[in-house]
Design an enzyme around this catalytic site. Structure first.
Site, mmCIF file in Angstrom:
data_model
loop_
_atom_site.group_PDB
_atom_site.id
_atom_site.type_symbol
_atom_site.label_atom_id
_atom_site.label_comp_id
_atom_site.label_asym_id
_atom_site.label_seq_id
_atom_site.Cartn_x
_atom_site.Cartn_y
_atom_site.Cartn_z
ATOM 1 C CB CYS A 121 -2.799 0.841 2.341
ATOM 2 S SG CYS A 121 -4.441 0.330 1.775
ATOM 3 C CB CYS A 202 -6.583 2.567 1.828
ATOM 4 S SG CYS A 202 -5.230 1.858 0.871
#
Length: 279
Positions: A121, A202
């Site tokens: 992420c 993400c």
């Protein structure tokens, strides 16, 4: 009687020898005909289809397998369980002996599954029309990853391939451009890889666009504008940061230092002007 029997045996031997000679002659004739027919088939075999783009990269297997091993051993040893030979076979099976204008996403699905891996992420960096600059940036700053920094992108970057229905099944002379047919091996591959890269993003996502393009920084026809942006998961992506990059004469930007490395004599790269110089 003995004389008649001897004559009969002689006739039998003669007939036997003649029969053997005929069989041998027939065998030789069959071999010659088979050779001529085989040779004829090679001569009339269809030629490779001709296209406008460069052909398959020479030694493609060695390039793909070598890059794969380098990626999973030297760069990302945590991916050491990847099978580079299977990855190559799945890539080859996607296009070999196929018309290069009839490639489908399903052809590449096994490859995508074998070569995919998680993207941390806050590290995804997308780009459009900033190819050179964005990759110089990720090489100097390990905080971000572009598609070309993943296993799939790393193996395929600046490599081309396409098949052909005729032997040997791979066209090393030419491959179709996108304007010749949309469903060519390269276009289908990069669309699928881009879709998968976007789906994996993400956290905070970065996008580097070229603000100096006359047609505009954002183009709906680009890979980012037509594929990646629509496959970002709003349940996983919290923010999207746009980096609007200008050519070196434009506004000051954080990555301008990289631009100045390649253009050190540009006026915007001078730390001191003549008027402020100490005598």
């Amino acid at each position: 009687m003995p004389l008649q029997q001897g004559s009969a045996r002689a006739r039998q031997r003669t007939v036997l020898l003649v029969g053997i000679a005929v069989l041998l002659a027939a065998l030789v004739l069959a071999v010659v005909l088979a050779s001529l027919l085989t040779h004829g088939r090679h001569e009339v075999s269809p030629q490779m289809l001709k296209w406008k783009d460069r052909g398959t990269t020479k030694n493609l297997q060695e390039v793909i397998v070598g890059r794969c091993y380098n990626y999973i051993t030297a760069q990302h040893p945590e991916l050491g369980d990847k099978d580079c030979l299977k990855i190559w076979e799945s890539l080859k099976d996607a296009f070999i002996y196929k018309n290069p204008c009839n490639i489908t996403p399903e052809d590449y699905q096994p490859l995508m599954e074998l070569a995919s891996h998680p993207i941390p992420c806050n590290k995804s960096l997308f780009w459009s029309k900033t190819n050179d600059l964005v990759h110089r940036y990720t090489k100097s700053n390990q905080n971000f990853l572009t598609l070309e920094d993943t296993l799939l992108g790393y193996m395929a970057d600046r490599v081309s391939w396409c098949g052909d229905p005729s032997a040997p099944g791979i066209n090393y002379e030419s491959c179709p451009k996108r304007n010749e047919c949309e469903s060519n091996p390269g276009s289908v591959f990069w669309k699928m890889a881009s879709k998968m890269f976007a789906e994996a993003a993400c956290g905070v996502v970065q996008v580097m666009l070229n603000g100096s393009v006359e047609a505009g920084a954002f183009r709906s026809s680009s890979i980012f504008g037509s594929i990646e942006i629509f496959n970002l998961d709003p349940d996983k992506v919290t923010e999207v940061h746009i980096w609007l990059m200008q050519n070196i004469g434009g506004p000051q930007r954080p990555v301008q230092l990289l631009q100045c490395v390649h253009n050190p004599d540009h006026t915007d790269c001078r730390l001191c002007t003549n008027s402020s110089a100490i005598p």
